[in-house]
Enzyme design. Structure first.
Site, PDB file in Angstrom:
ATOM      1  N   SER A  23      -1.390  -4.322  -6.126  1.00  0.00           N
ATOM      2  CA  SER A  23      -2.726  -4.655  -6.104  1.00  0.00           C
ATOM      3  C   SER A  23      -3.326  -4.767  -7.473  1.00  0.00           C
ATOM      4  CB  SER A  23      -3.613  -3.607  -5.244  1.00  0.00           C
ATOM      5  OG  SER A  23      -5.088  -4.155  -5.524  1.00  0.00           O
ATOM      6  N   HIS A  46      -1.008  -8.429  -4.787  1.00  0.00           N
ATOM      7  CA  HIS A  46      -2.239  -8.444  -3.640  1.00  0.00           C
ATOM      8  C   HIS A  46      -3.687  -8.561  -4.193  1.00  0.00           C
ATOM      9  CE1 HIS A  46      -4.015  -6.503  -0.141  1.00  0.00           C
ATOM     10  NE2 HIS A  46      -4.575  -5.862  -0.970  1.00  0.00           N
ATOM     11  N   ASP A  48      -7.589  -8.360  -4.040  1.00  0.00           N
ATOM     12  CA  ASP A  48      -8.655  -7.708  -3.406  1.00  0.00           C
ATOM     13  C   ASP A  48      -9.927  -8.452  -3.534  1.00  0.00           C
ATOM     14  OD1 ASP A  48      -7.459  -5.557  -1.911  1.00  0.00           O
ATOM     15  OD2 ASP A  48      -6.984  -4.617  -3.734  1.00  0.00           O
ATOM     16  N   MET A  50     -13.924  -8.279  -2.796  1.00  0.00           N
ATOM     17  CA  MET A  50     -15.162  -7.382  -2.225  1.00  0.00           C
ATOM     18  C   MET A  50     -16.382  -7.912  -2.475  1.00  0.00           C
ATOM     19  SD  MET A  50     -13.680  -3.779  -3.444  1.00  0.00           S
ATOM     20  CE  MET A  50     -11.864  -3.297  -3.533  1.00  0.00           C
ATOM     21  N   HIS A  79      -6.802 -10.454   0.322  1.00  0.00           N
ATOM     22  CA  HIS A  79      -7.533  -9.498   1.335  1.00  0.00           C
ATOM     23  C   HIS A  79      -8.941  -9.543   1.066  1.00  0.00           C
ATOM     24  CE1 HIS A  79      -7.818  -4.720   2.119  1.00  0.00           C
ATOM     25  NE2 HIS A  79      -8.388  -5.584   3.167  1.00  0.00           N
ATOM     26  N   MET A  81     -12.274  -8.579   1.707  1.00  0.00           N
ATOM     27  CA  MET A  81     -13.336  -7.418   2.276  1.00  0.00           C
ATOM     28  C   MET A  81     -14.727  -8.009   2.130  1.00  0.00           C
ATOM     29  SD  MET A  81     -11.341  -4.224   0.473  1.00  0.00           S
ATOM     30  CE  MET A  81     -10.522  -5.445  -0.683  1.00  0.00           C
ATOM     31  N   MET A 152      -5.508  -0.408   7.094  1.00  0.00           N
ATOM     32  CA  MET A 152      -6.032   0.252   5.680  1.00  0.00           C
ATOM     33  C   MET A 152      -5.678   2.018   6.032  1.00  0.00           C
ATOM     34  SD  MET A 152      -7.382  -1.836   3.776  1.00  0.00           S
ATOM     35  CE  MET A 152      -7.806  -0.682   2.644  1.00  0.00           C
ATOM     36  N   GLY A 157     -12.587  -0.471  -0.436  1.00  0.00           N
ATOM     37  CA  GLY A 157     -13.751  -0.582  -1.349  1.00  0.00           C
ATOM     38  C   GLY A 157     -13.184  -0.222  -2.933  1.00  0.00           C
ATOM     39  N   PHE A 158     -12.332   0.641  -2.875  1.00  0.00           N
ATOM     40  CA  PHE A 158     -11.868   1.471  -4.236  1.00  0.00           C
ATOM     41  C   PHE A 158     -10.135   1.533  -4.224  1.00  0.00           C
ATOM     42  CE2 PHE A 158     -16.234   2.311  -3.209  1.00  0.00           C
ATOM     43  CZ  PHE A 158     -16.655   1.978  -4.406  1.00  0.00           C
ATOM     44  N   GLY A 159      -9.503   1.291  -5.467  1.00  0.00           N
ATOM     45  CA  GLY A 159      -8.176   1.963  -5.471  1.00  0.00           C
ATOM     46  C   GLY A 159      -8.426   3.375  -6.107  1.00  0.00           C
ATOM     47  N   GLY A 160      -7.231   4.095  -5.856  1.00  0.00           N
ATOM     48  CA  GLY A 160      -7.001   5.216  -6.357  1.00  0.00           C
ATOM     49  C   GLY A 160      -7.526   6.617  -5.488  1.00  0.00           C
ATOM     50  N   ASP A 190      -2.399  -0.134   3.233  1.00  0.00           N
ATOM     51  CA  ASP A 190      -2.907  -0.333   1.942  1.00  0.00           C
ATOM     52  C   ASP A 190      -3.794   0.639   1.681  1.00  0.00           C
ATOM     53  OD1 ASP A 190      -4.545  -1.455  -0.171  1.00  0.00           O
ATOM     54  OD2 ASP A 190      -5.303  -3.249   0.923  1.00  0.00           O
ATOM     55  N   GLY A 191      -3.572   1.341   0.682  1.00  0.00           N
ATOM     56  CA  GLY A 191      -4.371   2.549   0.238  1.00  0.00           C
ATOM     57  C   GLY A 191      -3.575   3.783   0.010  1.00  0.00           C
ATOM     58  N   GLY A 192      -3.532   4.060  -1.330  1.00  0.00           N
ATOM     59  CA  GLY A 192      -3.021   5.474  -1.578  1.00  0.00           C
ATOM     60  C   GLY A 192      -1.428   5.590  -1.486  1.00  0.00           C
ATOM     61  N   GLY A 212      -1.463  -0.213  -5.874  1.00  0.00           N
ATOM     62  CA  GLY A 212      -2.263  -0.504  -6.802  1.00  0.00           C
ATOM     63  C   GLY A 212      -1.902   0.506  -8.031  1.00  0.00           C
ATOM     64  N   SER A 213      -2.978   1.818  -7.970  1.00  0.00           N
ATOM     65  CA  SER A 213      -2.750   2.716  -9.105  1.00  0.00           C
ATOM     66  C   SER A 213      -1.538   3.116  -9.367  1.00  0.00           C
ATOM     67  CB  SER A 213      -3.865   3.798  -8.871  1.00  0.00           C
ATOM     68  OG  SER A 213      -3.907   4.270  -7.547  1.00  0.00           O
TER      69      SER A 213
HETATM   70  C1  DX5 Z   1      -8.878  -0.875  -1.481  1.00  0.00           C
HETATM   71  C2  DX5 Z   1      -7.998  -1.974  -1.689  1.00  0.00           C
HETATM   72  C3  DX5 Z   1      -6.671  -1.647  -2.049  1.00  0.00           C
HETATM   73  C4  DX5 Z   1      -6.307  -0.880  -3.268  1.00  0.00           C
HETATM   74  C5  DX5 Z   1      -5.526   0.149  -3.196  1.00  0.00           C
HETATM   75  O1  DX5 Z   1     -10.097  -1.305  -0.746  1.00  0.00           O
HETATM   76  O2  DX5 Z   1      -7.869  -2.857  -0.495  1.00  0.00           O
HETATM   77  O3  DX5 Z   1      -5.819  -2.843  -2.179  1.00  0.00           O
HETATM   78  O4  DX5 Z   1      -6.219  -1.722  -4.423  1.00  0.00           O
HETATM   79  O5  DX5 Z   1      -5.102   0.758  -4.292  1.00  0.00           O
HETATM   80  P1  DX5 Z   1      -4.429   2.112  -4.509  1.00  0.00           P
HETATM   81  O6  DX5 Z   1      -2.834   1.755  -4.283  1.00  0.00           O
HETATM   82  O7  DX5 Z   1      -4.642   2.772  -5.823  1.00  0.00           O
HETATM   83  O8  DX5 Z   1      -4.742   2.901  -3.426  1.00  0.00           O
HETATM   84 ZN    ZN Z   2      -6.254  -4.430  -0.429  1.00  0.00          ZN
END
Ligand code: DX5
Ligand code: ZN
Length: 233
Positions: A23, A46, A48, A50, A79, A81, A152, A157-160, A190-192, A212-213
């Site tokens: 991401s 990916h 994102d 928003m 993606h 959102m 999800m 909404g947020f990475g990390g 997607d996420g974590g 992502g992170s």
């Molecule tokens: C969150 C995004 C994700 C995000 C994942 O709303 O849809 O794609 O970038 O980030 P990580 O892998 O850091 O959880």
């Molecule tokens: Zn995403």
């Protein structure tokens, strides 16, 4: 644990291969070309989007996608959102999306069907995403028409953020639906995602892992992508 059939079609086998989708939300936007280059051994990229309404954050949109399309041949996994996604399907398709995923919670059912039809009319792949509180059953009216389902594993909404392991029964349930009916459909989380949680996801039937992170914090991102791809059951 889910039970697998013994015989799968070629499409089903392809849809079970583990794929990694880094991401770019976690990339350095002042060095986006280099950051995309550093993850080019991944399967998808990916992207994102928003809108500050569907999720409490604003990220990137059509002009950035158009620029990314110019500098990479990677499959762009977009993606959305955003609320009422059918309004923007054509714009993201024209900007270079390959797979367009939007949220089942983002509109009324008739307009979700409309958005699915619009993505298909643009000749792109279509997916539907589910927020953590949305049950697996919400996908049922649509799943036969989808190329991808995205579960999800954090609140969008947020990475990390921290991975929600309690989403695994949902992943397993949707994998069961796909396999039992022979749907030509991928299952993305997607996420974590990191090497530890990636294994959990693939064990429960996910085959596309967004990260992502965890990827962008590495100095050797290509090696991390290989490591994540190796996290199969
Ligand atoms: C969150 C995004 C994700 C995000 C994942 O709303 O849809 O794609 O970038 O980030 P990580 O892998 O850091 O959880
Ligand atoms: Zn995403």
């Amino acid at each position: 644990m889910r039970r697998d059939r013994l015989i799968y079609t070629a499409a089903e086998r392809t849809n079970k291969m583990v794929k990694i989708s880094p991401s770019i939300l976690s990339a350095d936007f002042s060095a986006l070309r280099e950051d995309i280059e550093s993850v080019k051994n991944a399967d998808y990229l990916h992207f994102d989007v928003m809108d500050g309404v569907f999720v409490p954050n604003i990220s990137i949109g059509v002009p950035v996608l158009r620029s990314v399309r110019k500098i990479t041949d990677m499959t762009l996994d977009v993606h959305l959102m955003i609320t009422k996604p059918h309004r923007y399907v054509k714009a993201f398709s024209d900007a270079g999306a390959d797979i367009i995923v939007f949220h089942v919670e983002a509109d009324e059912p008739q307009d979700i069907f409309k958005a699915i039809a619009e993505v298909k009319a643009c000749g792109k792949k279509v997916g539907l995403a589910l927020k953590p509180k949305t049950p697996a059953e919400a996908i049922m009216p649509y799943i036969s028409e989808l190329d991808m389902v995205l579960v999800m594993t954090v609140e969008p909404g947020f990475g990390g953020q921290k991975f929600m392991a309690d989403m695994m029964p949902k992943v397993e349930r949707i994998r069961g639906l796909i396999d039992e009916n022979g749907y030509d459909c991928e299952l993305e989380v997607d996420g974590g995602v990191n090497p530890e949680t990636a294994r959990l996801c693939t064990e429960h039937g996910a085959n596309v892992l967004v990260a992502g992170s965890d990827v962008f914090r590495q100095t050797d991102r290509a090696a991390r992508i290989e490591e994540l791809r190796g996290c199969v059951k």
